[in-house]
Design a protein around this motif. Structure first.
Motif, PDB file in Angstrom:
ATOM      1  N   HIS A  11      30.447  16.279  52.181  1.00 50.88           N
ATOM      2  CA  HIS A  11      30.563  15.882  53.587  1.00 50.88           C
ATOM      3  C   HIS A  11      31.132  14.481  53.757  1.00 50.88           C
ATOM      4  CE1 HIS A  11      29.840  15.489  57.833  1.00 50.88           C
ATOM      5  NE2 HIS A  11      29.133  14.397  57.599  1.00 50.88           N
ATOM      6  N   GLU A  12      30.624  13.549  53.005  1.00 47.27           N
ATOM      7  CA  GLU A  12      31.053  12.163  53.192  1.00 47.27           C
ATOM      8  C   GLU A  12      32.551  11.988  52.919  1.00 47.27           C
ATOM      9  OE1 GLU A  12      29.970   7.876  51.323  1.00 47.27           O
ATOM     10  OE2 GLU A  12      28.274   9.175  51.866  1.00 47.27           O
ATOM     11  N   ASP A  13      33.072  12.639  51.896  1.00 49.13           N
ATOM     12  CA  ASP A  13      34.486  12.498  51.541  1.00 49.13           C
ATOM     13  C   ASP A  13      35.416  13.320  52.422  1.00 49.13           C
ATOM     14  OD1 ASP A  13      33.831  10.773  49.460  1.00 49.13           O
ATOM     15  OD2 ASP A  13      33.789  12.378  47.967  1.00 49.13           O
ATOM     16  N   THR A  14      34.967  14.479  52.876  1.00 48.89           N
ATOM     17  CA  THR A  14      35.861  15.391  53.607  1.00 48.89           C
ATOM     18  C   THR A  14      35.617  15.425  55.109  1.00 48.89           C
ATOM     19  OG1 THR A  14      34.386  17.299  53.409  1.00 48.89           O
ATOM     20  CG2 THR A  14      35.953  16.919  51.590  1.00 48.89           C
ATOM     21  N   GLY A  15      34.415  15.039  55.537  1.00 51.96           N
ATOM     22  CA  GLY A  15      34.059  15.151  56.948  1.00 51.96           C
ATOM     23  C   GLY A  15      33.662  16.560  57.351  1.00 51.96           C
ATOM     24  N   GLN A  17      23.358  23.352  51.519  1.00 48.39           N
ATOM     25  CA  GLN A  17      22.814  21.991  51.510  1.00 48.39           C
ATOM     26  C   GLN A  17      23.468  21.146  50.422  1.00 48.39           C
ATOM     27  OE1 GLN A  17      18.578  22.522  51.172  1.00 48.39           O
ATOM     28  NE2 GLN A  17      18.312  22.755  53.361  1.00 48.39           N
ATOM     29  N   GLU A  18      23.668  21.743  49.268  1.00 43.45           N
ATOM     30  CA  GLU A  18      24.290  21.012  48.163  1.00 43.45           C
ATOM     31  C   GLU A  18      25.760  20.730  48.449  1.00 43.45           C
ATOM     32  OE1 GLU A  18      24.420  18.905  44.586  1.00 43.45           O
ATOM     33  OE2 GLU A  18      22.761  19.512  45.874  1.00 43.45           O
ATOM     34  N   PHE A  19      26.499  21.684  49.012  1.00 53.00           N
ATOM     35  CA  PHE A  19      27.888  21.433  49.397  1.00 53.00           C
ATOM     36  C   PHE A  19      27.958  20.270  50.383  1.00 53.00           C
ATOM     37  CE2 PHE A  19      29.874  25.938  48.706  1.00 53.00           C
ATOM     38  CZ  PHE A  19      29.902  25.708  47.348  1.00 53.00           C
TER      39      PHE A  19
END
Length: 88
Positions: free
Chosen positions: A32-36, A25-27
């Motif tokens: 997520h927003e920067d890497t997709g 969840q923390e990852f």
């Protein structure tokens, strides 16, 4: 133990699964927003016939595998778990 209590094998296993979920969840929150990339975790089922529950009372060890198999449907045999490990 995560809670600072005495060691209990079954609780340690459960705590480790919670820690894995929280890590994913923390990852996801951080990256997520920067890497997709989507980070997730899942419940693999329970191998109720291993030595993980050897410290529990005999009645629990007797009843837990059929409970996992027929009630929760979360039972995984040691054979099936071994097959999954070999696929990795």
């Amino acid at each position: 133990m995560v809670d600072g209590g005495d060691f209990d094998g079954a609780k340690a296993y459960k705590d480790s699964k919670v820690c894995n979920m929280l890590t994913m969840q923390e990852f996801h929150r951080r990256f997520h927003e920067d890497t997709g990339i989507t980070f997730s975790s899942l419940y693999p089922g329970c191998i109720a016939t291993t030595g993980l529950f050897r410290e529990h009372i005999p009645l629990f060890r007797f009843l837990f595998p059929p409970f996992q198999k027929f009630v929760t449907k979360g039972f995984v045999s040691e054979t099936d778990a071994g097959k999954d490990l070999h696929r990795l």
